[in-house]
Design a protein around this motif. Structure first.
Motif, PDB file in Angstrom:
ATOM      1  N   THR A 183       0.838  -1.193   0.000  1.00 52.46           N
ATOM      2  CA  THR A 183       0.000   0.000   0.000  1.00 52.46           C
ATOM      3  C   THR A 183       0.876   1.246   0.000  1.00 52.46           C
ATOM      4  O   THR A 183       2.077   1.176   0.243  1.00 52.46           O
ATOM      5  CB  THR A 183      -0.892   0.043   1.257  1.00 52.46           C
TER       6      THR A 183
ATOM      7  N   LEU B 248      -3.211   9.185   5.946  1.00 50.13           N
ATOM      8  CA  LEU B 248      -3.544   8.016   5.125  1.00 50.13           C
ATOM      9  C   LEU B 248      -4.194   6.930   5.974  1.00 50.13           C
ATOM     10  O   LEU B 248      -5.157   6.283   5.551  1.00 50.13           O
ATOM     11  CB  LEU B 248      -2.283   7.465   4.460  1.00 50.13           C
ATOM     12  N   GLU B 249      -3.663   6.745   7.183  1.00 46.85           N
ATOM     13  CA  GLU B 249      -4.197   5.689   8.030  1.00 46.85           C
ATOM     14  C   GLU B 249      -5.593   6.036   8.537  1.00 46.85           C
ATOM     15  O   GLU B 249      -6.407   5.152   8.788  1.00 46.85           O
ATOM     16  CB  GLU B 249      -3.242   5.426   9.203  1.00 46.85           C
ATOM     17  N   TYR B 250      -5.854   7.335   8.660  1.00 48.93           N
ATOM     18  CA  TYR B 250      -7.187   7.766   9.062  1.00 48.93           C
ATOM     19  C   TYR B 250      -8.172   7.506   7.928  1.00 48.93           C
ATOM     20  O   TYR B 250      -9.299   7.044   8.136  1.00 48.93           O
ATOM     21  CB  TYR B 250      -7.144   9.247   9.424  1.00 48.93           C
ATOM     22  N   GLN B 251      -7.702   7.761   6.699  1.00 51.38           N
ATOM     23  CA  GLN B 251      -8.580   7.568   5.541  1.00 51.38           C
ATOM     24  C   GLN B 251      -8.838   6.094   5.264  1.00 51.38           C
ATOM     25  O   GLN B 251      -9.943   5.709   4.902  1.00 51.38           O
ATOM     26  CB  GLN B 251      -7.941   8.204   4.290  1.00 51.38           C
ATOM     27  N   GLU B 252      -7.800   5.289   5.402  1.00 51.63           N
ATOM     28  CA  GLU B 252      -7.952   3.873   5.091  1.00 51.63           C
ATOM     29  C   GLU B 252      -7.531   3.034   6.289  1.00 51.63           C
ATOM     30  O   GLU B 252      -6.444   2.450   6.302  1.00 51.63           O
ATOM     31  CB  GLU B 252      -7.090   3.502   3.879  1.00 51.63           C
ATOM     32  N   PRO B 253      -8.389   2.986   7.293  1.00 49.69           N
ATOM     33  CA  PRO B 253      -8.006   2.316   8.540  1.00 49.69           C
ATOM     34  C   PRO B 253      -7.777   0.818   8.355  1.00 49.69           C
ATOM     35  O   PRO B 253      -7.109   0.191   9.169  1.00 49.69           O
ATOM     36  CB  PRO B 253      -9.166   2.594   9.482  1.00 49.69           C
ATOM     37  N   GLN B 254      -8.283   0.259   7.253  1.00 51.09           N
ATOM     38  CA  GLN B 254      -8.108  -1.201   7.085  1.00 51.09           C
ATOM     39  C   GLN B 254      -6.653  -1.584   6.841  1.00 51.09           C
ATOM     40  O   GLN B 254      -6.250  -2.714   7.062  1.00 51.09           O
ATOM     41  CB  GLN B 254      -8.991  -1.726   5.935  1.00 51.09           C
ATOM     42  N   TYR B 255      -5.830  -0.617   6.382  1.00 56.21           N
ATOM     43  CA  TYR B 255      -4.406  -0.921   6.110  1.00 56.21           C
ATOM     44  C   TYR B 255      -3.528  -0.519   7.273  1.00 56.21           C
ATOM     45  O   TYR B 255      -2.310  -0.571   7.185  1.00 56.21           O
ATOM     46  CB  TYR B 255      -3.933  -0.187   4.856  1.00 56.21           C
ATOM     47  N   LYS B 256      -4.144  -0.057   8.371  1.00 57.52           N
ATOM     48  CA  LYS B 256      -3.370   0.489   9.477  1.00 57.52           C
ATOM     49  C   LYS B 256      -2.394  -0.566  10.024  1.00 57.52           C
ATOM     50  O   LYS B 256      -2.719  -1.742  10.147  1.00 57.52           O
ATOM     51  CB  LYS B 256      -4.314   0.936  10.582  1.00 57.52           C
TER      52      LYS B 256
END
Lengths: 286, 68
Positions: free
Chosen positions: B2, B58-66
């Motif tokens: 990612t 980015l992690e806020y926008q796409e928490p599934q990749y956190k």
């Protein structure tokens, strides 16, 4: 007193006396000496030899002669430091032999140098062709120094317009398996630092013949056991390569992102990093 | 891989550079080199903090990749 004891005593005492006197006369190289200085050395040496063999009846006469031939050159040295006029009389002046690429025949005659001798001297300065010489001068010591035509001079970094990082002399910190505390401290390091460095390289200090630290603090080692391959310091090159990689990464991020603010941030940083790399290059790569 | 993990990789490289550079800045004897090293250190710190901010976004926008 027996004669051989006399000669032994006077020789030993003159040996140490001459040791001191020659030190007093200065540390100039015997090859690069003006002819007159050479004469005063020889005379002093001959007087000492005669005295040590007891060839003169009265030792006082010998000491008078010796002190004249030792003290006068020292006095002349000091006088010629103070006065240019005395310096020129004592040491003579340099003679220009080649000017604007042309041999000055009358000066050559004055120094009693033949053309063959001039050519030989030039060859010893690695100048085989007379066409390459712009200027040559015979110093008061008899040495001939040569100034080459500008297009025949070796290229320097200045000619290439390259900036180089200033380098200071490396310090020897290990000699024959022993740490040299003095040079380590003058670098601002201590024994622990050196021990850590040796441990990371993986050699024991007993195996190190010579270890030097350069101005950037990198350690270069020469080992007794030449079959061991040790990594030479390449950290700076790696550092530069890593910066290059990061810069390329930032560039690609700025191309990939759709967020306008992020794109601006990435490209700004990529540019900044590129500038800094230009600055760092002389320090890290050369 | 990612985007966030790519940025994290670059971040790691930059942090490594920062460490090595700090070491050189401390142990070099030449004043001029020291100055250049410190200047680069400052700029690198700026880049690192900006990249960290970006990762947070980015992690806020796409928490599934956190955490990747």
């Amino acid at each position: 007193m027996q004669t051989w004891i006399q000669i032994l005593l006077s020789s030993v005492s003159l040996f140490f006396l001459m040791l001191i006197l020659v030190r007093l006369m200065g540390k100039r190289n015997i090859v690069r000496m003006t002819p007159f200085r050479f004469v005063s050395y020889i005379v002093a040496a001959v007087i000492a030899a005669i005295m040590s063999l007891n060839l003169i009846g009265n030792l006082t006469f010998g000491f008078i002669a010796l002190s004249v031939w030792v003290l006068f050159p020292i006095a002349l040295d000091y006088l010629s430091i103070k006065s240019k006029w005395i310096h020129d009389i004592v040491n003579g002046k340099e003679t220009v032999l080649i000017k604007h690429g042309k041999i000055m025949e009358e000066n050559l005659l004055q120094t009693r140098l033949t053309a063959e001798e001039l050519l030989r001297e030039l060859r010893s300065k690695n100048t085989f062709s007379l066409a390459d010489v712009e200027f040559a001068v015979m110093e008061d010591t008899g040495d001939i120094n040569v100034f080459m035509k500008s297009h025949k001079k070796p290229v320097s970094s200045y000619d290439l317009g390259m900036k180089l990082a200033p380098l200071t002399e490396p310090q020897t910190v290990i000699l024959d398996g022993n740490m040299l505390n003095e040079s380590l401290f003058s670098l601002g390091f201590n024994r622990e630092w050196l021990e850590i460095q040796l441990e990371t390289i993986g050699v024991s200090i007993d195996n190190v013949f010579i270890g030097q630290v350069d101005s950037s603090g990198d350690l270069y080692l020469d080992l007794f056991d030449d079959s061991i391959q040790i990594p030479q310091p390449k950290v700076k090159e790696m550092l530069y390569a890593n910066f290059e990689k990061s810069q390329a990464d930032l560039m690609s991020f700025s191309l990939e992102t759709k967020n306008e603010a992020a794109r601006k941030m990435y490209s700004e940083h990529a540019e900044k990093l590129e500038q800094l790399m230009g600055k760092l290059k002389p320090y890290l790569l050369r | 891989m990612t985007v966030a993990s790519q940025i994290k990789k670059t971040l790691a490289t930059l942090k490594g550079n920062q460490g090595t550079l700090r070491l050189y800045a401390l142990q070099t004897r030449d004043k001029e080199s020291k100055l250049v090293y410190y200047e680069t250190l400052e700029a690198t710190a700026q880049i690192i903090s900006d990249l960290e901010e970006r990762i947070k976004v980015l992690e806020y926008q796409e928490p599934q990749y956190k955490g990747n």
